[in-house]
Design an enzyme around this catalytic site. Structure first.
Site, short mmCIF file in Angstrom:
data_model
loop_
_atom_site.label_atom_id
_atom_site.label_comp_id
_atom_site.label_asym_id
_atom_site.label_seq_id
_atom_site.Cartn_x
_atom_site.Cartn_y
_atom_site.Cartn_z
N GLY A 1 0.21 -1.33 0.38
CA GLY A 1 -0.19 0.17 0.12
C GLY A 1 1.21 1.20 0.24
N ARG B 1 -20.88 12.27 12.02
CA ARG B 1 -21.34 11.77 10.70
C ARG B 1 -22.38 10.52 11.71
NH1 ARG B 1 -15.30 11.15 7.91
NH2 ARG B 1 -15.38 13.16 7.52
N ARG C 1 -16.22 7.60 13.46
CA ARG C 1 -14.57 8.13 13.47
C ARG C 1 -15.26 10.14 12.66
NH1 ARG C 1 -11.37 10.25 9.22
NH2 ARG C 1 -13.22 9.17 7.39
C1 LIG Z 1 -14.18 10.38 -1.07
C2 LIG Z 1 -13.46 10.26 0.50
C3 LIG Z 1 -13.54 11.72 1.04
C4 LIG Z 1 -12.06 11.37 2.18
N1 LIG Z 1 -12.01 12.43 2.95
C5 LIG Z 1 -11.07 12.50 4.10
C6 LIG Z 1 -10.88 13.88 4.51
O1 LIG Z 1 -11.22 14.71 4.21
N2 LIG Z 1 -10.41 13.70 6.23
C7 LIG Z 1 -10.18 12.72 6.28
O2 LIG Z 1 -9.35 12.73 7.88
N3 LIG Z 1 -9.71 11.41 6.30
C8 LIG Z 1 -10.56 11.37 4.70
N4 LIG Z 1 -10.80 10.35 4.07
C9 LIG Z 1 -10.64 8.65 4.71
C10 LIG Z 1 -9.54 8.23 4.29
O3 LIG Z 1 -9.25 9.48 3.03
C11 LIG Z 1 -9.13 7.15 4.48
O4 LIG Z 1 -9.48 6.59 5.54
C12 LIG Z 1 -7.24 7.13 3.96
O5 LIG Z 1 -6.65 8.28 2.79
C13 LIG Z 1 -7.15 5.76 3.77
O6 LIG Z 1 -5.22 5.55 3.61
P1 LIG Z 1 -4.58 4.15 3.78
O7 LIG Z 1 -3.20 4.80 3.60
O8 LIG Z 1 -4.36 3.53 4.65
O9 LIG Z 1 -4.81 3.73 2.40
P2 LIG Z 1 -5.92 3.84 0.65
O10 LIG Z 1 -5.45 5.03 0.85
O11 LIG Z 1 -6.41 3.80 0.49
O12 LIG Z 1 -4.27 3.35 0.18
C14 LIG Z 1 -3.95 1.57 -0.10
C15 LIG Z 1 -2.91 1.28 -0.44
O13 LIG Z 1 -2.96 -0.33 -0.88
C16 LIG Z 1 -2.41 -0.80 -1.91
N5 LIG Z 1 -3.59 -1.76 -2.23
C17 LIG Z 1 -4.68 -2.21 -1.61
N6 LIG Z 1 -4.75 -3.64 -1.17
C18 LIG Z 1 -3.68 -3.72 -1.90
C19 LIG Z 1 -3.29 -5.41 -2.66
N7 LIG Z 1 -3.84 -6.57 -2.43
N8 LIG Z 1 -1.93 -5.49 -2.54
C20 LIG Z 1 -1.33 -4.17 -3.04
N9 LIG Z 1 -1.12 -3.10 -2.98
C21 LIG Z 1 -2.98 -3.18 -2.35
C22 LIG Z 1 -3.49 0.43 -2.77
O14 LIG Z 1 -3.21 0.10 -4.34
C23 LIG Z 1 -3.00 1.68 -2.18
O15 LIG Z 1 -2.12 1.92 -2.54
C24 LIG Z 1 -11.63 10.00 3.18
C25 LIG Z 1 -12.02 9.29 2.24
C26 LIG Z 1 -12.63 8.90 1.14
C27 LIG Z 1 -13.56 7.34 0.75
#
Ligand SMILES: Cc1cc2nc3c(=O)[nH]c(=O)nc-3n(C[C@H](O)[C@H](O)[C@H](O)COP(=O)(O)OP(=O)(O)OC[C@H]3O[C@@H](n4cnc5c(N)ncnc54)[C@H](O)[C@@H]3O)c2cc1C
Ligand code: SF4
Ligand code: FES
Lengths: 667, 246
Positions: free
Chosen positions: A41, A338, A464
Site C-alpha cells: 500500500g 457522522r 471516526r
Molecule cells: C471520498 C473520500 C474522502 C475522504 N476525505 C477525508 C478527509 O477529508 N479527511 C480524512 O481524514 N479522511 C478522509 N477520508 C478517509 C481517508 O481518505 C482514508 O481513510 C485514508 O486515506 C486511507 O489511507 P490508507 O493509506 O490507509 O489507504 P489507501 O489510501 O486506501 O491506500 C491503499 C493502498 O493499498 C494498495 N493496495 C490495496 N490492496 C492491495 C493489495 N492486495 N496488494 C497491493 N497493494 C494493495 C493500494 O494500491 C493503495 O496504494 C476520505 C475518504 C474518502 C473515500
C-alpha cells in the site's frame, strides 16, 4: 476465547509514548542496511511509512495495485486533516483532541493510541509544510483552519477540497526521494495475494504482477499492511473502485486477528444513488457542513409535491422547512458527528420527508452562507451599501474559493447547479473503522506483520470523526511505525537475507496458483459484478445503517450461499497470464464474500448500539444509540477458523483511566 | 440512447491493435462515461468475450487513472473534466464514439486502453521533492508565513493529477505542462528554493531521457488539461531552467 494484550506502556497517559520511545529497542544504522521491509500500500499510511523506513536506512519494497503510488485512494480525501495546533486560540490542546476522538468513537477505542495520535498530530502539519504541501492560508500568510463534525474548535487544516491529494503527493514526494536514492524499490501494478509465514513469523508475500500475470515471491524481515479500508464490501461506497480487503484478509487467513469488522462509517453527505447503473457513490465533504444547512420540508404534502416535481425546494418558505439537526441537536447543529447525522437523515426519509424521486435524499443548503460571507466581503472591500443580490453574488465567490471543486463535481454528476438550488444528499458507506487487530506497536497477532492506516482498527472506535483518517494514516506512517517496528527488528539483525526458496514459499505460491485456477475455471454463469452487487445489497439492507438480530442472521446465511454459488458459477474470461481486470475483481470479491459473513457475525455478537453500529434492539427512547459498557467495552478480535461463521472471538478489554464513560450527547 | 462505439483493442504490449465496433443500447444520460463502459463490458463478459480494459480507480476526477481519447480529444468533449466525470448527457442518441488510448512513445500501450505512464513517476523521482527528513523535528508550520496569493498559486500548480492528457494532446508528445506544474509548485514556495537548481535540471533531463518531445508552445496541453493547469507554469519552468544554467 482469550484476552488480548495490547502492550500499552505503563505510566500516565501523556507520558506513555515518550517513555515508550525512550525505552524501545533501536537498530543501529549499519544493521538497518541488512534488513528488508515490505510495505503493501502506498496511500498516506504506506507511502509515509515506506519513505520514513527507507530514510532510517532499511531496504524497502512497496506494492500497490495502481499504476503509480500517487493514485492510492488517499488522493480522494477532500475535507482536511486535524491537528491540535491551537493556532486559532480557541482552547484546543492534545487532551481536547484526544477527548473528542475518544468520545466521537463512542468509547470503543484504546485510550493510549488515541492520545499518541493527538500528541504527534502537530508534527504532521510541520512535516507537511516543510515538504512543500500547499495548505490553505489566511491573508496574513499563516495557515487557515476549518471546523469538522463532533468538535467545538477549529483544528482542521485543508487545501481547498483536495486535502488528501496534497498530503498524498507530499508523501509521494518523500517516497520518490527514497526511490531516487535506491532505498525504496516500487512494485506498482502488483497485488499482494498472500502472506508467507516462516516459523510463525511474517517473512514475505506472494504477489501477482498485474501486467504480465506472473506470480512472484518477495521475502523480507517484516511486512507492513497499509492496504486501506474495505467499504467496497457494500459494492456502492465512496471508496475507489479498486479498494479492497484482500491484503488484510489474506493476512487474517494466515493468523492475524480481524478486529471489529462491523464498525463501518456511513457518511451523511454523499450524492444520492441515481440509478441501476451506479458504480460508485461520491462524497460531498463534511467540510460543507461548516457552511451548509441540512433540511427537509416540515410538511409531508410538501415533500410529496417535491418528489413529484410539482414544487421546488428553493421555493419553500423558511417556516415550512425543518432544519432537523439544528432542531434536535442545538449545541452541535449541522456539525454533529457522522453517525448521528446519517441516522437522522434516514429517520426523516423513512418517515416520508425525502426530497428526490426515490425518497432517499435531504437538502444541504448554502443560501444562508452566501449572504453571510457576501456581507463580510462587501464590507471589507469597501462596498458599504451593497444590495442583497450583490452580497449573494460576492458570497458565492467565497464559497467557490472554499469548495469550488466539490460544487463542480456535484454539477457534473447531477446536472444541477448547487449555487442556485440546494444540494441533495444521502448517507453512503465511506470508511471502515474495523481492520486488522494491532497492539500499541501496530503489530498484528502475526509476529513481524504490522498494519497501518485504515487497514488497522486502532484509533477510531465505533465512529471516526472527520479529518482524522488522514491524521491517523500519516501519524502511523511518519511517526509511529518507523519507531515501533524497530522493537521487533532489533532481534532480526542476525537473521540474514530472507530466502524465498523455502517450503513455506513453495506452499504459499501453490495455494495462490490453485486459487487463481479455480477462479478461472468457474462454470461461467454470472459475472463478478453480479455477485458483488448482490453482496452489496445484502450488506446495505441487513448490515447497514441499522441492524437487528433477525436480519443479521439471515445475512450470514445469504452471504454463505452466495459465496458457494460464486465459487461454482463465476465467469472470468481471458487468461491468468496477462493483464486481466476481471480476474483482479474476482479475487477481491471472493474475499469480500468471506469478510461479509464475519461482518454480520460481529454485528450480531455486539448486543449494544455504539457509534456507526446501530442495533435496533438497543436504543434510547429518543432513538439514540444505547451502549452497554458493562458487557461490551471490548474490542472483538476474530481468529480465522476456515468458515467465517466459525471464527473464534478474542477480546481486548478497553480500560478507561482518563475519561469517564458517558452517554454521548450533542444536544 | 443507442450508441456505436469504436474502440481500440490490443491484446498486449507486443500485439497489433485494431479498432473494433460495438453497438450499445440502453445508455442513460445520468451515467458517467465509465459506467457506460461498464455496461459494454458486462455485455461482453456475459457473451464470454474479453472486456475492454481501461485504467480507472477513484471515478471522482482526482486520482488521474482514467485516460481515454474520446473522438480524438483527451478525456472527451467537456472542458476541465476527466473521463470518469464526463457524463453521457453530453452525447446524443445515435452517436458514434471512438475511444483510443493515449498515443505517445513515452506511454506504451499495455492492453486495450491501458498505457504505461511510469515515465511520469520517473520524472518526479528525479527531483520533485524537498530533501527534508520525516523525523518530525522540523520547525513550527507557522514559522514561515507565505503570502496567500502565492500559496494559492502553488496549490493550483500542485493540483495536477498526472493523467497525461497534456502529452496526449500535444503533437510533439511533450510533458512540459506536467513537469512544469511540479517545478512551479516548489518555485513558488520558500521550502522549494534551496534545491531549485538541481530540481529543474534533473527533472528536465529525465523528461528528455523518457522520450517526451519538445515544447513548441501550441497550448493544446492547457486546453485539454482536466485540471486547468496553466501555461504560465511552462514559462516559470523555462525561467527556472535559465536561472539554473547561468
Ligand atoms: C471520498 C473520500 C474522502 C475522504 N476525505 C477525508 C478527509 O477529508 N479527511 C480524512 O481524514 N479522511 C478522509 N477520508 C478517509 C481517508 O481518505 C482514508 O481513510 C485514508 O486515506 C486511507 O489511507 P490508507 O493509506 O490507509 O489507504 P489507501 O489510501 O486506501 O491506500 C491503499 C493502498 O493499498 C494498495 N493496495 C490495496 N490492496 C492491495 C493489495 N492486495 N496488494 C497491493 N497493494 C494493495 C493500494 O494500491 C493503495 O496504494 C476520505 C475518504 C474518502 C473515500
Ligand atoms: S498537467 Fe493537466 S493534463 Fe497534464 S498530467 Fe497534469 S492534470 Fe493531466
Ligand atoms: S478514475 Fe480517478 S480521475 Fe478518473
Amino acid at each position: 476465547m482469550s484476552v488480548l494484550d495490547s502492550k500499552v506502556p505503563k505510566g500516565p497517559l501523556a507520558e506513555k509514548w515518550v517513555n515508550h520511545k525512550n525505552h524501545i529497542n533501536l537498530v543501529n544504522p549499519a544493521n538497518k542496511r541488512n534488513i528488508d521491509v515490505i510495505v503493501v500500500g502506498t496511500g498516506l499510511a504506506g507511502g509515509s511509512a515506506a519513505a520514513t523506513l527507507a530514510e532510517l536506512g532499511y531496504n524497502v519494497k512497496t506494492f500497490c495495485y495502481n499504476d503509480s503510488p500517487r493514485r492510492a485512494h488517499s488522493i480522494a480525501a477532500q475535507g482536511g486533516i486535524n491537528a491540535a495546533k491551537n493556532y486559532q486560540g480557541d482552547g484546543d490542546s492534545n487532551f481536547r483532541l484526544f477527548y473528542d476522538t475518544i468520545k466521537g468513537g463512542d468509547y470503543r477505542s484504546r485510550e493510549a493510541n488515541v492520545h499518541r495520535l493527538a500528541e504527534v498530530s502537530s508534527n504532521i502539519i510541520d512535516q507537511c509544510v516543510a515538504q512543500g504541501v500547499p495548505f490553505a492560508r489566511e491573508y496574513g500568510g499563516l495557515l487557515d483552519n476549518r471546523s469538522f463534525g463532533g468538535v467545538l474548535v477549529s483544528r482542521t487544516f485543508y487545501a481547498a477540497g483536495q486535502t488528501g491529494q496534497q498530503l498524498l503527493l507530499g508523501a509521494y514526494s518523500a517516497l520518490n526521494r527514497q526511490i531516487n536514492r535506491g532505498k525504496v524499490t516500487p512494485f506498482n501494478r502488483h497485488e499482494m495475494l498472500d502472506l508467507v509465514k516462516v516459523d510463525g513469523k511474517a517473512r514475505g508475500i506472494i504477489a501477482r504482477n498485474l501486467v504480465t500475470g506472473e506470480i512472484e515471491r518477495h521475502g523480507a524481515h517484516a511486512v507492513v499492511i497499509a492496504s486501506g479500508g474495505y467499504g467496497n464490501v457494500f459494492f456502492l461506497s465512496t471508496n475507489a473502485m479498486g479498494s479492497n480487503v484482500m491484503a488484510a484478509w489474506r493476512t487474517h487467513r494466515r493468523g492475524a486477528h480481524f478486529a471489529n469488522p462491523c464498525y463501518t462509517q456511513i457518511h451523511p453527505t454523499c450524492i444520492p444513488v441515481s440509478g441501476e447503473h451506479q458504480s460508485k457513490l461520491t462524497l460531498m465533504s463534511e467540510s460543507l457542513r461548516n457552511d451548509g444547512r441540512i433540511w427537509v420540508p416540515k410538511n409531508l404534502e410538501d415533500a410529496k409535491a417535491i418528489r413529484e416535481g410539482k414544487l421546488r425546494g428553493v421555493d419553500l418558505k423558511e417556516e415550512d422547512r425543518d432544519y432537523y439537526l439544528e432542531r434536535r441537536y442545538p449545541a452541535f447543529g449541522n456539525l454533529v458527528p457522522r453517525d448521528v447525522a446519517s441516522r437522522a437523515a434516514k429517520e426523516r426519509c423513512d418517515a416520508g420527508y425525502g426530497v428526490n424521486k426515490t425518497g432517499n435524499a435531504v437538502y444541504l443548503d448554502f443560501a444562508a452562507s452566501f449572504l453571510r460571507y457576501g456581507k463580510i466581503e462587501a464590507l471589507t472591500s469597501g462596498h458599504k451599501d451593497a444590495s442583497e443580490a450583490e452580497m449573494i453574488a460576492l458570497g458565492k465567490k467565497v464559497i467557490e474559493k472554499k469548495y469550488g471543486n466539490l460544487f463542480d463535481m456535484y454539477m457534473n454528476i447531477t446536472d444541477e447547479n448547487p449555487y442556485e438550488v440546494p444540494m441533495k444528499i444521502f448517507p453512503a458507506v465511506h470508511y471502515t473503522m474495523g481492520g486488522l487487530w494491532v497492539d500499541y506497536n501496530l503489530q498484528t497477532t502475526v509476529p513481524g506483520c504490522f498494519a497501518a492506516g485504515e487497514a488497522n482498527f486502532s484509533d477510531h472506535g465505533a465512529n471516526r470523526l472527520g479529518a482524522s483518517a488522514l491524521m491517523q494514516g500519516l501519524a502511523d506512517g511518519y511517526f509511529v511505525l518507523p519507531y515501533t517496528i524497530g522493537d521487533y527488528l532489533a532481534d532480526e539483525i542476525r537473521t540474514g537475507p530472507i530466502s524465498t526458496e523455502t517450503a513455506e514459499f513453495d506452499q504459499a505460491e501453490k495455494d495462490t496458483r490453485a486459487r487463481i485456477e479455480k477462479l478461472m475455471n468457474g462454470a461461467g454463469v454470472h459475472s463478478v459484478d453480479y455477485y458483488h452487487k448482490k453482496l452489496g445489497l445484502i450488506m446495505w439492507n441487513k448490515c447497514g445503517m441499522s441492524r437487528n438480530e433477525t436480519d443479521l442472521k439471515s445475512a450470514m446465511d445469504e452471504i454463505a450461499e452466495l459465496r458457494a454459488d460464486f465459487w461454482k458459477n463465476v465467469k472470468v474470461p481471458g487468461s491468468a497470464d496477462t493483464k486481466n481486470q476481471e480476474l483482479e475483481k474476482a479475487g477481491r470479491v471472493a474475499d469480500f464474500l468471506e469478510l461479509g459473513e464475519l461482518f454480520a457475525k460481529d454485528a450480531l455478537d455486539r448486543n449494544e448500539s455504539c457509534g456507526g453500529h446501530f442495533r435496533e434492539e438497543y436504543q434510547t427512547e429518543e432513538g439514540e444509540a444505547l451502549r452497554d459498557d458493562v458487557n461490551y467495552a471490548y474490542v472483538s478480535a476474530w481468529e480465522y477458523n476456515e468458515n467465517p461463521r466459525d471464527a473464534k472471538l478474542h477480546k481486548e478489554n478497553l480500560v478507561f483511566e482518563n475519561v469517564e464513560l458517558k452517554t454521548r450527547s450533542y444536544k | 440512447m443507442k450508441l456505436t462505439l469504436k474502440i481500440w483493442r490490443q491484446a498486449g504490449p507486443e500485439a497489433k491493435g485494431k479498432m473494433v465496433t460495438y453497438p450499445l443500447d440502453g445508455v442513460d444520460g445520468d451515467m458517467s462515461f465509465l459506467e457506460m463502459m461498464d455496461i459494454l463490458n458486462e455485455e461482453l463478459v456475459n457473451k464470454g468475450e474479453e472486456p475492454v480494459e481501461f485504467d480507472h480507480d477513484c471515478r471522482e476526477g482526482i486520482c488521474g487513472s482514467c485516460n481515454m481519447m474520446i473522438n480524438g480529444q483527451p478525456h472527451g468533449p467537456q472542458k476541465l473534466t476527466t473521463t470518469c466525470q464526463l457524463h453521457m448527457r453530453k452525447f446524443n442518441d445515435g452517436d458514434t464514439i471512438t475511444i483510443e488510448p493515449w498515443r505517445a512513445a513515452a506511454f506504451p500501450v499495455i492492453k486495450d486502453l491501458i498505457v504505461d505512464r511510469s515515465s511520469f513517476d520517473r520524472i518526479q523521482q528525479a527531483g520533485a521533492y524537498v530533501s527534508v527528513n520525516t523525523s518530525g523535528n522540523t520547525q513550527d508550520a507557522n514559522s514561515i508565513p507565505i503570502e496567500k496569493a502565492k500559496a494559492d498559486e502553488a496549490f493550483h500548480s500542485a493540483t495536477c493529477i498526472g493523467c497525461g492528457a497534456c502529452v496526449a494532446a500535444c503533437k510533439n508528445a511533450s510533458a512540459m505542462l506536467f513537469t512544469s506544474a511540479k517545478v512551479s509548485q516548489y518555485a513558488l514556495l520558500p521550502q522549494g528554493e534551496i534545491e531549485a537548481t538541481d530540481r529543474v535540471q534533473n527533472m528536465v533531463r529525465q523528461m528528455d531521457i523518457e522520450g517526451f518531445g519538445n515544447c513548441t508552445n501550441t497550448g493544446a496541453c492547457m486546453i485539454e488539461c482536466p485540471k486547468g493547469i496553466k501555461l504560465e507554469n511552462i514559462a516559470r519552468m523555462n525561467s527556472e531552467y535559465l536561472k539554473a544554467n547561468i
